[in-house]
Design a protein around this motif. Structure first.
Motif, PDB file in Angstrom:
ATOM      1  N   GLU A 175       0.831  -1.203   0.000  1.00  5.78           N
ATOM      2  CA  GLU A 175       0.000   0.000   0.000  1.00  5.78           C
ATOM      3  C   GLU A 175       0.866   1.254   0.000  1.00  5.78           C
ATOM      4  OE1 GLU A 175      -3.379   2.176  -0.380  1.00  5.78           O
ATOM      5  OE2 GLU A 175      -3.129  -0.003  -0.528  1.00  5.78           O
ATOM      6  N   ALA A 176       1.969   1.211   0.750  1.00  5.24           N
ATOM      7  CA  ALA A 176       2.866   2.367   0.773  1.00  5.24           C
ATOM      8  C   ALA A 176       3.439   2.626  -0.621  1.00  5.24           C
ATOM      9  CB  ALA A 176       3.997   2.119   1.771  1.00  5.24           C
ATOM     10  N   LYS A 177       3.851   1.572  -1.322  1.00  6.63           N
ATOM     11  CA  LYS A 177       4.380   1.729  -2.676  1.00  6.63           C
ATOM     12  C   LYS A 177       3.321   2.307  -3.608  1.00  6.63           C
ATOM     13  CE  LYS A 177       7.949  -1.881  -2.755  1.00  6.63           C
ATOM     14  NZ  LYS A 177       8.339  -3.186  -3.379  1.00  6.63           N
ATOM     15  N   LYS A 178       2.099   1.817  -3.485  1.00  5.06           N
ATOM     16  CA  LYS A 178       1.014   2.334  -4.330  1.00  5.06           C
ATOM     17  C   LYS A 178       0.790   3.823  -4.069  1.00  5.06           C
ATOM     18  CE  LYS A 178      -1.724  -1.881  -5.032  1.00  5.06           C
ATOM     19  NZ  LYS A 178      -3.039  -2.533  -4.805  1.00  5.06           N
ATOM     20  N   GLN A 179       0.763   4.215  -2.801  1.00  6.95           N
ATOM     21  CA  GLN A 179       0.517   5.615  -2.463  1.00  6.95           C
ATOM     22  C   GLN A 179       1.664   6.502  -2.955  1.00  6.95           C
ATOM     23  OE1 GLN A 179      -2.195   6.978  -0.999  1.00  6.95           O
ATOM     24  NE2 GLN A 179      -3.238   5.020  -0.819  1.00  6.95           N
ATOM     25  N   LEU A 180       2.883   6.010  -2.863  1.00 11.73           N
ATOM     26  CA  LEU A 180       4.043   6.790  -3.304  1.00 11.73           C
ATOM     27  C   LEU A 180       4.068   6.942  -4.820  1.00 11.73           C
ATOM     28  CD1 LEU A 180       6.723   5.223  -0.933  1.00 11.73           C
ATOM     29  CD2 LEU A 180       6.024   7.636  -0.934  1.00 11.73           C
ATOM     30  N   HIS A 181       3.627   5.909  -5.527  1.00 14.94           N
ATOM     31  CA  HIS A 181       3.707   5.904  -6.987  1.00 14.94           C
ATOM     32  C   HIS A 181       2.440   6.452  -7.649  1.00 14.94           C
ATOM     33  CE1 HIS A 181       4.868   4.772 -10.994  1.00 14.94           C
ATOM     34  NE2 HIS A 181       3.930   3.857 -11.110  1.00 14.94           N
ATOM     35  N   GLU A 235       5.942  10.064  10.502  1.00 15.35           N
ATOM     36  CA  GLU A 235       6.547   9.786   9.201  1.00 15.35           C
ATOM     37  C   GLU A 235       7.955   9.216   9.335  1.00 15.35           C
ATOM     38  OE1 GLU A 235       7.924  13.248   6.807  1.00 15.35           O
ATOM     39  OE2 GLU A 235       6.939  14.434   8.370  1.00 15.35           O
ATOM     40  N   PHE A 236       8.642   9.501  10.447  1.00 18.02           N
ATOM     41  CA  PHE A 236       9.996   8.990  10.629  1.00 18.02           C
ATOM     42  C   PHE A 236       9.980   7.486  10.921  1.00 18.02           C
ATOM     43  CE2 PHE A 236       9.844  13.446  12.018  1.00 18.02           C
ATOM     44  CZ  PHE A 236      10.668  13.993  11.040  1.00 18.02           C
ATOM     45  N   TYR A 237       9.016   7.048  11.732  1.00 17.19           N
ATOM     46  CA  TYR A 237       8.864   5.623  12.004  1.00 17.19           C
ATOM     47  C   TYR A 237       8.460   4.887  10.729  1.00 17.19           C
ATOM     48  CZ  TYR A 237       7.123   1.299  14.117  1.00 17.19           C
ATOM     49  OH  TYR A 237       6.896  -0.021  14.419  1.00 17.19           O
ATOM     50  N   PHE A 238       7.550   5.500   9.967  1.00 15.17           N
ATOM     51  CA  PHE A 238       7.134   4.916   8.692  1.00 15.17           C
ATOM     52  C   PHE A 238       8.328   4.796   7.749  1.00 15.17           C
ATOM     53  CE2 PHE A 238       5.951   6.161   4.279  1.00 15.17           C
ATOM     54  CZ  PHE A 238       5.414   4.948   3.883  1.00 15.17           C
ATOM     55  N   SER A 239       9.152   5.836   7.665  1.00 17.90           N
ATOM     56  CA  SER A 239      10.305   5.816   6.769  1.00 17.90           C
ATOM     57  C   SER A 239      11.306   4.742   7.173  1.00 17.90           C
ATOM     58  CB  SER A 239      10.993   7.191   6.762  1.00 17.90           C
ATOM     59  OG  SER A 239      10.138   8.169   6.186  1.00 17.90           O
ATOM     60  N   ARG A 240      11.497   4.556   8.468  1.00 20.82           N
ATOM     61  CA  ARG A 240      12.424   3.512   8.938  1.00 20.82           C
ATOM     62  C   ARG A 240      11.882   2.126   8.580  1.00 20.82           C
ATOM     63  NH1 ARG A 240      12.804   6.950  13.492  1.00 20.82           N
ATOM     64  NH2 ARG A 240      11.369   5.631  14.698  1.00 20.82           N
ATOM     65  N   PHE A 241      10.579   1.942   8.773  1.00 21.62           N
ATOM     66  CA  PHE A 241       9.948   0.663   8.429  1.00 21.62           C
ATOM     67  C   PHE A 241      10.076   0.394   6.930  1.00 21.62           C
ATOM     68  CE2 PHE A 241       6.091  -1.268   6.600  1.00 21.62           C
ATOM     69  CZ  PHE A 241       6.137  -2.532   7.184  1.00 21.62           C
ATOM     70  N   PHE A 242       9.769   1.390   6.117  1.00 28.12           N
ATOM     71  CA  PHE A 242       9.808   1.227   4.661  1.00 28.12           C
ATOM     72  C   PHE A 242      11.230   0.899   4.199  1.00 28.12           C
ATOM     73  CE2 PHE A 242       9.928   2.587   0.248  1.00 28.12           C
ATOM     74  CZ  PHE A 242       8.725   2.121  -0.253  1.00 28.12           C
ATOM     75  N   LYS A 243      12.204   1.601   4.731  1.00 31.53           N
ATOM     76  CA  LYS A 243      13.588   1.352   4.318  1.00 31.53           C
ATOM     77  C   LYS A 243      14.072  -0.016   4.782  1.00 31.53           C
ATOM     78  CE  LYS A 243      18.111   3.507   3.946  1.00 31.53           C
ATOM     79  NZ  LYS A 243      18.920   4.725   4.194  1.00 31.53           N
ATOM     80  N   LYS A 244      13.627  -0.443   5.960  1.00 29.21           N
ATOM     81  CA  LYS A 244      13.996  -1.779   6.449  1.00 29.21           C
ATOM     82  C   LYS A 244      13.466  -2.856   5.508  1.00 29.21           C
ATOM     83  CE  LYS A 244      13.270  -4.972  10.317  1.00 29.21           C
ATOM     84  NZ  LYS A 244      12.610  -5.171  11.626  1.00 29.21           N
ATOM     85  N   MET A 245      12.275  -2.665   4.977  1.00 30.22           N
ATOM     86  CA  MET A 245      11.636  -3.669   4.130  1.00 30.22           C
ATOM     87  C   MET A 245      12.103  -3.597   2.678  1.00 30.22           C
ATOM     88  SD  MET A 245       9.793  -5.291   6.292  1.00 30.22           S
ATOM     89  CE  MET A 245       8.896  -6.331   5.151  1.00 30.22           C
ATOM     90  N   THR A 246      12.448  -2.415   2.192  1.00 29.52           N
ATOM     91  CA  THR A 246      12.755  -2.257   0.763  1.00 29.52           C
ATOM     92  C   THR A 246      14.206  -1.876   0.475  1.00 29.52           C
ATOM     93  OG1 THR A 246      12.196   0.096   0.699  1.00 29.52           O
ATOM     94  CG2 THR A 246      10.385  -1.474   0.372  1.00 29.52           C
ATOM     95  N   LYS A 247      14.941  -1.491   1.520  1.00 31.22           N
ATOM     96  CA  LYS A 247      16.344  -1.043   1.389  1.00 31.22           C
ATOM     97  C   LYS A 247      16.479   0.360   0.807  1.00 31.22           C
ATOM     98  CE  LYS A 247      17.355  -5.145   2.843  1.00 31.22           C
ATOM     99  NZ  LYS A 247      17.528  -5.352   4.300  1.00 31.22           N
ATOM    100  N   VAL A 248      15.375   1.025   0.536  1.00 28.02           N
ATOM    101  CA  VAL A 248      15.428   2.414   0.069  1.00 28.02           C
ATOM    102  C   VAL A 248      14.413   3.228   0.864  1.00 28.02           C
ATOM    103  CG1 VAL A 248      16.198   1.881  -2.278  1.00 28.02           C
ATOM    104  CG2 VAL A 248      13.741   1.997  -1.779  1.00 28.02           C
ATOM    105  N   SER A 249      14.645   4.531   0.965  1.00 27.53           N
ATOM    106  CA  SER A 249      13.713   5.394   1.683  1.00 27.53           C
ATOM    107  C   SER A 249      12.481   5.671   0.818  1.00 27.53           C
ATOM    108  CB  SER A 249      14.402   6.722   2.027  1.00 27.53           C
ATOM    109  OG  SER A 249      14.634   7.467   0.835  1.00 27.53           O
ATOM    110  N   PRO A 250      11.381   6.091   1.425  1.00 32.87           N
ATOM    111  CA  PRO A 250      10.202   6.453   0.628  1.00 32.87           C
ATOM    112  C   PRO A 250      10.509   7.537  -0.407  1.00 32.87           C
ATOM    113  CG  PRO A 250       9.608   6.266   2.944  1.00 32.87           C
ATOM    114  CD  PRO A 250      11.094   6.171   2.880  1.00 32.87           C
ATOM    115  N   ARG A 251      11.345   8.504  -0.041  1.00 35.89           N
ATOM    116  CA  ARG A 251      11.676   9.577  -0.985  1.00 35.89           C
ATOM    117  C   ARG A 251      12.448   9.042  -2.183  1.00 35.89           C
ATOM    118  NH1 ARG A 251      10.305  14.246   1.476  1.00 35.89           N
ATOM    119  NH2 ARG A 251      10.293  14.233   3.764  1.00 35.89           N
ATOM    120  N   THR A 252      13.399   8.132  -1.916  1.00 32.93           N
ATOM    121  CA  THR A 252      14.181   7.546  -3.004  1.00 32.93           C
ATOM    122  C   THR A 252      13.292   6.695  -3.896  1.00 32.93           C
ATOM    123  OG1 THR A 252      16.210   7.526  -1.686  1.00 32.93           O
ATOM    124  CG2 THR A 252      16.117   6.026  -3.563  1.00 32.93           C
ATOM    125  N   PHE A 253      12.397   5.913  -3.290  1.00 33.55           N
ATOM    126  CA  PHE A 253      11.473   5.093  -4.073  1.00 33.55           C
ATOM    127  C   PHE A 253      10.637   5.970  -5.006  1.00 33.55           C
ATOM    128  CE2 PHE A 253       7.377   3.110  -4.856  1.00 33.55           C
ATOM    129  CZ  PHE A 253       7.744   1.825  -5.240  1.00 33.55           C
TER     130      PHE A 253
END
Length: 285
Positions: free
Chosen positions: A229-235, A253-271
């Motif tokens: 869902e996070a990927k869909k919202q970002l894209h 948003e900082f906790y969300f960003s840490r979770f996203f980067k842990k799972m995908t290896k990239v930050s939400p902004r980079t994605f």
């Protein structure tokens, strides 16, 4: 390899032969990826899940999904990649029905097995696509038509075989109920015990049944659903990262960003920067 790039130099579309051994280490691409394996067997790792395959087979991966291919013996494969700016699968959903069948589905196995006749069809199609790529210059319209045909054929095969499990085990109504509950409550309920309680079973029983049916633990599915869902919202939207974190009910948003980067290896902004914002974001405004 012949490829299509944007005026800015951004990689948009390409087809290249590669040795399976080149994908033996985890890899991530910012493009949608389709791997055609004409023959052979091995294992395919997508993020934290591993699947066995026997060729001929087509493997699918979404942007920044962690991939790893371990073949029983080294062999040549074909790697087809396209950026969302070149072909938007969300915009063309009605034509190819691939979004949710081939890509962006946490429940289905990320590949389709092919018959000998189907493999021959895809070999011919990819050859024609490769020939067009070597034209000077290649036609974007023709390349998109070939890509759309490939995705449509793949979606048709998926629908014909419509099963999340290659061993064709009978449907587990309780696990299908878990799937529905997860899709309804993933924003607010992030613990397996919450779903076990609603299903009136123990967390251990849920874990055992879930692994046997989906090939993933309940925790994996919950995390995968949040990331999807996070990927869909970002894209697909222009919502801020703070807004997305709020919708997914993270503390901030900082906790969300840490979770996203842990799972995908990239930050939400980079994605978002690497995959771009889909034209769908503006169409839905």
């Amino acid at each position: 390899m012949k490829a299509v790039h944007a005026d800015t130099g951004e990689y948009l579309f390409g087809l290249k032969p590669a040795m399976a051994s080149s994908l033996a280490r985890p890899s991530q691409f910012s493009e949608y990826t389709v791997i055609f394996i004409p023959s052979g067997s091995g294992t395919y790792q997508a993020d934290f899940s591993t699947f066995s395959f026997n060729g001929p087979v087509l493997l699918f991966a979404t942007p920044f999904q962690a991939l790893r291919l371990q073949a029983d013996k080294d062999m040549e494969v074909l790697l087809l990649q396209f950026h969302g700016d070149f072909y938007c699968i969300e915009q063309h959903h009605s034509e190819v029905a691939c979004n949710g069948l081939l890509f962006n589905n946490i429940y289905l196995w990320p590949y389709i097995s092919l018959s000998a006749a189907q493999a021959a069809d895809f070999t011919q199609l990819l050859t024609q696509l490769g020939n067009e790529l070597h034209q000077e210059p290649p036609s974007g319209i023709v390349l998109k038509a070939y890509l759309q045909l490939l995705l449509a054929k793949s979606s048709t095969i998926r629908l014909q075989t419509q099963t999340a499990r290659p061993d064709e085990q009978p449907q587990d109504k309780q696990m299908e109920a878990f799937r529905q509950l997860l899709d309804q409550h993933y924003r607010s309920l992030h613990k397996p015990a919450d779903y076990a309680s609603m299903l009136a079973i123990s967390p251990n029983h849920l874990s055992k049944r879930c692994k046997g049916y989906f090939g993933k633990s309940p925790s994996q599915l919950i995390q995968d659903r949040l990331v999807l869902e996070a990927k869909k919202q970002l894209h697909l939207t222009r919502k801020s990262i703070k807004e997305i974190a709020y919708e997914l009910q993270f503390e901030d948003e900082f906790y969300f960003s840490r979770f996203f980067k842990k799972m995908t290896k990239v930050s939400p902004r980079t994605f978002r920067r690497r995959t771009g914002i889909s034209v769908v974001a503006d169409l839905s405004m």
